[in-house]
Design a protein around this motif. Sequence first.
Motif, mmCIF file in Angstrom:
data_model
loop_
_atom_site.group_PDB
_atom_site.id
_atom_site.type_symbol
_atom_site.label_atom_id
_atom_site.label_comp_id
_atom_site.label_asym_id
_atom_site.label_seq_id
_atom_site.Cartn_x
_atom_site.Cartn_y
_atom_site.Cartn_z
ATOM 1 N N SER A 204 0.808 -1.218 0.000
ATOM 2 C CA SER A 204 0.000 0.000 0.000
ATOM 3 C C SER A 204 0.838 1.264 0.000
ATOM 4 N N LEU A 205 0.475 2.195 -0.858
ATOM 5 C CA LEU A 205 0.969 3.551 -0.742
ATOM 6 C C LEU A 205 0.019 4.389 0.114
ATOM 7 N N GLU A 206 -1.269 4.111 0.038
ATOM 8 C CA GLU A 206 -2.270 4.887 0.756
ATOM 9 C C GLU A 206 -2.101 4.823 2.272
ATOM 10 N N VAL A 207 -1.751 3.655 2.811
ATOM 11 C CA VAL A 207 -1.591 3.544 4.264
ATOM 12 C C VAL A 207 -0.134 3.315 4.657
ATOM 13 N N ASN A 208 0.772 3.625 3.752
ATOM 14 C CA ASN A 208 2.197 3.634 4.038
ATOM 15 C C ASN A 208 2.484 4.814 4.981
ATOM 16 N N ASP A 209 3.255 4.595 6.042
ATOM 17 C CA ASP A 209 3.479 5.695 6.977
ATOM 18 C C ASP A 209 4.219 6.865 6.325
ATOM 19 N N HIS A 210 5.033 6.581 5.309
ATOM 20 C CA HIS A 210 5.704 7.677 4.595
ATOM 21 C C HIS A 210 4.672 8.605 3.956
ATOM 22 N N TYR A 211 3.672 8.022 3.284
ATOM 23 C CA TYR A 211 2.633 8.833 2.677
ATOM 24 C C TYR A 211 1.779 9.491 3.748
ATOM 25 N N GLY A 212 1.459 8.738 4.809
ATOM 26 C CA GLY A 212 0.629 9.285 5.865
ATOM 27 C C GLY A 212 1.217 10.540 6.484
ATOM 28 N N PHE A 213 2.509 10.479 6.809
ATOM 29 C CA PHE A 213 3.123 11.591 7.531
ATOM 30 C C PHE A 213 3.761 12.636 6.617
ATOM 31 N N PHE A 214 4.327 12.225 5.472
ATOM 32 C CA PHE A 214 5.019 13.161 4.590
ATOM 33 C C PHE A 214 4.121 13.745 3.503
ATOM 34 N N ILE A 215 3.213 12.942 2.971
ATOM 35 C CA ILE A 215 2.385 13.381 1.838
ATOM 36 C C ILE A 215 1.042 13.921 2.315
ATOM 37 N N TYR A 216 0.360 13.175 3.193
ATOM 38 C CA TYR A 216 -0.972 13.563 3.650
ATOM 39 C C TYR A 216 -0.949 14.380 4.939
ATOM 40 N N ASN A 217 0.232 14.536 5.538
ATOM 41 C CA ASN A 217 0.387 15.371 6.735
ATOM 42 C C ASN A 217 -0.541 14.960 7.868
ATOM 43 N N MET A 218 -0.641 13.658 8.100
ATOM 44 C CA MET A 218 -1.504 13.155 9.160
ATOM 45 C C MET A 218 -0.831 13.276 10.525
ATOM 46 N N SER A 219 -1.637 13.467 11.540
ATOM 47 C CA SER A 219 -1.166 13.324 12.908
ATOM 48 C C SER A 219 -1.090 11.833 13.231
ATOM 49 N N PRO A 220 -0.386 11.441 14.293
ATOM 50 C CA PRO A 220 -0.402 10.016 14.673
ATOM 51 C C PRO A 220 -1.820 9.492 14.878
ATOM 52 N N ARG A 221 -2.681 10.281 15.492
ATOM 53 C CA ARG A 221 -4.063 9.844 15.707
ATOM 54 C C ARG A 221 -4.785 9.644 14.384
ATOM 55 N N ASP A 222 -4.604 10.580 13.460
ATOM 56 C CA ASP A 222 -5.241 10.460 12.142
ATOM 57 C C ASP A 222 -4.755 9.207 11.416
ATOM 58 N N TYR A 223 -3.459 8.955 11.496
ATOM 59 C CA TYR A 223 -2.904 7.781 10.811
ATOM 60 C C TYR A 223 -3.469 6.501 11.404
ATOM 61 N N ALA A 224 -3.550 6.431 12.724
ATOM 62 C CA ALA A 224 -4.112 5.244 13.366
ATOM 63 C C ALA A 224 -5.567 5.035 12.957
ATOM 64 N N GLU A 225 -6.345 6.109 12.941
ATOM 65 C CA GLU A 225 -7.753 5.981 12.538
ATOM 66 C C GLU A 225 -7.868 5.527 11.088
ATOM 67 N N THR A 226 -6.977 6.000 10.236
ATOM 68 C CA THR A 226 -6.979 5.584 8.837
ATOM 69 C C THR A 226 -6.707 4.083 8.721
ATOM 70 N N LEU A 227 -5.708 3.595 9.446
ATOM 71 C CA LEU A 227 -5.406 2.162 9.416
ATOM 72 C C LEU A 227 -6.578 1.341 9.919
ATOM 73 N N ILE A 228 -7.237 1.785 10.958
ATOM 74 C CA ILE A 228 -8.365 1.041 11.517
ATOM 75 C C ILE A 228 -9.524 1.015 10.528
ATOM 76 N N ARG A 229 -9.832 2.147 9.906
ATOM 77 C CA ARG A 229 -10.904 2.178 8.905
ATOM 78 C C ARG A 229 -10.555 1.282 7.715
ATOM 79 N N HIS A 230 -9.306 1.319 7.297
ATOM 80 C CA HIS A 230 -8.839 0.487 6.186
ATOM 81 C C HIS A 230 -9.025 -0.992 6.528
ATOM 82 N N TYR A 231 -8.592 -1.353 7.718
ATOM 83 C CA TYR A 231 -8.728 -2.748 8.154
ATOM 84 C C TYR A 231 -10.194 -3.167 8.232
ATOM 85 N N ASP A 232 -11.024 -2.364 8.860
ATOM 86 C CA ASP A 232 -12.430 -2.747 9.050
ATOM 87 C C ASP A 232 -13.128 -2.978 7.722
#
Length: 298
Positions: A204-232
């Motif tokens: 995945s590029l969409e839930v890759n932490d590099h994209y999460g933090f460098f490209i999409y500028n997510m906070s740690p909380r946002d990134y975690a919520e994204t992974l959980i939604r992706h998994y569910d």
Amino acid sequence: MREGEGDPGLYPYSPYRGRPKLEWPGGKKVAVWISPNLEFYELDPPANPHRKSWAKPHPDVVGYAHRDYANRVGHWRMAEMMEKHGFKGSVSLSVALCQHVPEVVEHANALGWEFFSHGIYNTRYSYGMDEVQERAIIEDSIRTVREATGQTIKGWLAPALTHTPRTLDLIAEYGLTYTCDLYHDDQPGPVAVRSGTLISMPYSLEVNDHYGFFIYNMSPRDYAETLIRHYDRLAAEGAESGTVMCIPLHSYLIGQPHRIGAFERVLQHIVDDGRAWITRSGDIADHYLAQRSKTAEI
């Protein structure tokens, strides 16, 4: 296979709905694998005319030192968290790490993590290579990982995601069975190569932490919520036919003290949910190929 102008013919078209059912061990719905990128970046790498290694003029001490945090601190923190919750890594390895920081490779191997090649250095690209040079990288990867870990690599993720038109044909020729370089699906699938058998492993590029933090500028909380939604979502859709979730990580990012707690919440969610086959990429490939041999349509 669809043919026409612009179609490279890398893989056959198959719509997501209506495929033959893919089943995972134990009736699980989604195969979850974590891919720690254990990498080595050079401070002052040779220039590639097609792409700069660092944004700043060489030597980029800031870029180099930021990434070196991974091997000094981040890897150990990330690995402890993964082991705590029962996740084995499938390592996207810069194979030069075997010589530069063997302690990290030895540690991951002792934990039972799998290794596949991410090239030699993540600051040297495939762009512009001739066939002799590309074969040398593949042979070096196979030999170096085998000598350092006793493992024979099954998979490939091109260094810094850079390719030549012959990359997939060559890795299949050398006996590798999966590539992580096609980001086109949530299930494994066949890849057209000249010889051998090669499948695409969902990465995945969409839930890759590099994209999460460098490209999409997510906070740690946002990134975690994204992974959980992706998994569910993938777990729910996996009730119809098994899906794959890859979590690609770079420990200089996810292994930071302010991010690791949010990552732990994701791991706990997946474990508590119970629908996941928590596994490694090579095991997914082996299981898929075994099913495909019985059901030619998969």
